[in-house]
Enzyme design. Sequence first.
Site, PDB file in Angstrom:
ATOM      1  N   HIS A 559       2.039  -0.672  11.621  1.00 34.81           N
ATOM      2  CA  HIS A 559       1.256   0.117  10.685  1.00 34.81           C
ATOM      3  C   HIS A 559       1.333   1.427  10.756  1.00 34.81           C
ATOM      4  CE1 HIS A 559      -0.800  -3.890  10.408  1.00 34.81           C
ATOM      5  NE2 HIS A 559      -0.713  -3.557   9.047  1.00 34.81           N
ATOM      6  N   ASP A 600      -3.442   2.624   4.690  1.00 30.28           N
ATOM      7  CA  ASP A 600      -3.510   2.147   6.477  1.00 30.28           C
ATOM      8  C   ASP A 600      -3.336   3.396   7.119  1.00 30.28           C
ATOM      9  OD1 ASP A 600      -4.020  -0.284   6.557  1.00 30.28           O
ATOM     10  OD2 ASP A 600      -1.842  -0.894   6.567  1.00 30.28           O
TER      11      ASP A 600
END
EC number: 3.1.4.35
Length: 860
Positions: A559, A600
């Site tokens: 991520h 994110d």
Amino acid sequence: MGEVTAEEVEKFLDSNIGFAKQYYNLHYRAKLISDLLGAKEAAVDFSNYHSPSSMEESEIIFDLLRDFQENLQTEKCIFNVMKKLCFLLQADRMSLFMYRTRNGIAELATRLFNVHKDAVLEDCLVMPDQEIVFPLDMGIVGHVAHSKKIANVPNTEEDEHFCDFVDILTEYKTKNILASPIMNGKDVVAIIMAVNKVDGSHFTKRDEEILLKYLNFANLIMKVYHLSYLHNCETRRGQILLWSGSKVFEELTDIERQFHKALYTVRAFLNCDRYSVGLLDMTKQKEFFDVWPVLMGEVPPYSGPRTPDGREINFYKVIDYILHGKEDIKVIPNPPPDHWALVSGLPAYVAQNGLICNIMNAPAEDFFAFQKEPLDESGWMIKNVLSMPIVNKKEEIVGVATFYNRKDGKPFDEMDETLMESLTQFLGWSVLNPDTYESMNKLENRKDIFQDIVKYHVKCDNEEIQKILKTREVYGKEPWECEEEELAEILQAELPDADKYEINKFHFSDLPLTELELVKCGIQMYYELKVVDKFHIPQEALVRFMYSLSKGYRKITYHNWRHGFNVGQTMFSLLVTGKLKRYFTDLEALAMVTAAFCHDIDHRGTNNLYQMKSQNPLAKLHGSSILERHHLEFGKTLLRDESLNIFQNLNRRQHEHAIHMMDIAIIATDLALYFKKRTMFQKIVDQSKTYESEQEWTQYMMLEQTRKEIVMAMMMTACDLSAITKPWEVQSQVALLVAAEFWEQGDLERTVLQQNPIPMMDRNKADELPKLQVGFIDFVCTFVYKEFSRFHEEITPMLDGITNNRKEWKALADEYDAKMKVQEEKKQKQQSAKSAAAGNQPGGNPSPGGATTSKSCCIQ
């Protein structure tokens, strides 16, 4: 007929009692009663002690009733009762002692003293500074108050309870005493005492009966007075709490203003001449530069009193409220020790011990040094004082409130203590409001500071921006010194070609590109959407924003910025290549791509469940969609910075709508919400098939904001999961990155949380990855891309990609299953061989009947 004589009339009436009674009732009864009630003084001779006749006693009773009806002054009513009792009991004098509690200790104080049959009220009424006070363990009156029974002492010299200190003070000889309590229910209100029988050696049983009979009048008077006083006190108390409460909640930010507003508003209900509030310094630990002089011996250490929690008693501010004469308020910061409210030492004593102090006669007080002369030109002097601490919810003393001189001249009593304590207690509890506000204010300031720190490290600085906007190299000046046309010229040369880099293709791969190149590709997407010129996005702000986004993503396994960019690229592809842009305005497209890039940011490499299990502050801040809400707030924080705000030239409605779309888009990436929205999306897809022309459907959708938001939410899910649709060469590598991050979380769950992770996050079960991938594709992913390909056939390549990847993962899963099956069969064969070998050993055969054989012996 001759004249009738009195003797004849009397003889006639004696002979005709019935007629006499009837005539009296008809002509004289009403007039007689009226005359009795209307008479100002009873027709009884009080000049000499004598036994009253029944007629005189009736007149005395009528006199008492009339006096009680007309007179509202309690002391005067009781005084009249005592005068009559002096005559009836033939006592030399009587006294009334009021029961009260002061500083938590019960005591009796003279209120009427030396009452006799010819006394005047003013001579017998005891002023507060002349009171004689008995504790309950002293004297006959104390004994009566304690026992709550009448006491008849024939000879005081033989009674163990008698105390002669009053005789010494008054130079009077007390020989015998008759004393009785005046009760209100089970509570003692006062003690009434008669001394020295005039026509006898002591008081008799008959005297006790007379006292108890007439005591009913005194009892009634005291009960009415007591109830009236209680009603008055409770009314004042209610008003004080009501008004102070209203002012407390008007001022929530500052304790000084809060106290001042409350105390000033209720001044009329406090019933005193002055009151003073001293606020204590709440510092518990001194700064090192204040401690050094003490440690070096240059300054003597503090040796004064301390609060119960160990703080030095330092009144940093005193507020004086003067209510007599001309009202005035004086605020004294850092008051000197000789300030009139502090010089006595009483406030410091209260702050040290946390006790309520009620001083009835301040000039005669020895323990505290009250000023005995007038304090100012008005001639005002301190007579009686009530001081109490102001205690907060933490049981810390935050101040001391001191009240001076009750307005009616009496000392402060138990009800005053209760009333003032209610006020100070409420003020103490209300300190929680400014304390909470101050804490929240500090947290807000810390948050702003930390945000500033974060933005300093995340924001694109002036050196980094030169990697893209090379204004120094081209023009020899900084970006903010350039015109928009000059910046556009530089960006046109620096930004990649969309077709060459295939940023509008579903099979796009970020792997060959550097992170800086991804930033440039992201900037190019805004130009491809044609939103830069339309919404007047400053090009410097756009570059700084995209570069700052790349820095805002942490350097973690999956991520990271590459994932954030891939989601933004897929959103761009769905809008442009997937032809979904036709449902959305340019402003909405701008917001959707921006949300995809931000979705994110600052991801920690762990999921929402881990945040809750580890009790991360994020979990306490956000109740649901924990990380998603954090990503959203982080993105908004960047946009609030003027140098990064690509929305700065939108009008108010446009800005609100763009932020609203971002809110929905980023929160929608929470997979926990995916299962709630996919049925609604499926219905929209089904509905689209009912329209004959694409144009009609598009026009309908453009006006349906809710349906557009549902489609956008599913687009975000499709973007977030898009790695599963990439070509196998890309997807297989990305899947390993995802798995590695999951395994890192599993390791944390084992080491930090002391829990066993689920199989997906257990690196000990890494061989099961293909099987887990197949399950994830079937259960979560396939629906999204199948419905989108049904919705828009231009999106079919994504469905083809996931279908192909499923085959690859399925083949690996089957290969793994076959391998595991071979290992299982081999293991079973080994176990069978081992069992057979064990059966051929001596004593290894089973005994007849199935009984177990012994390993050490056998039966022949």
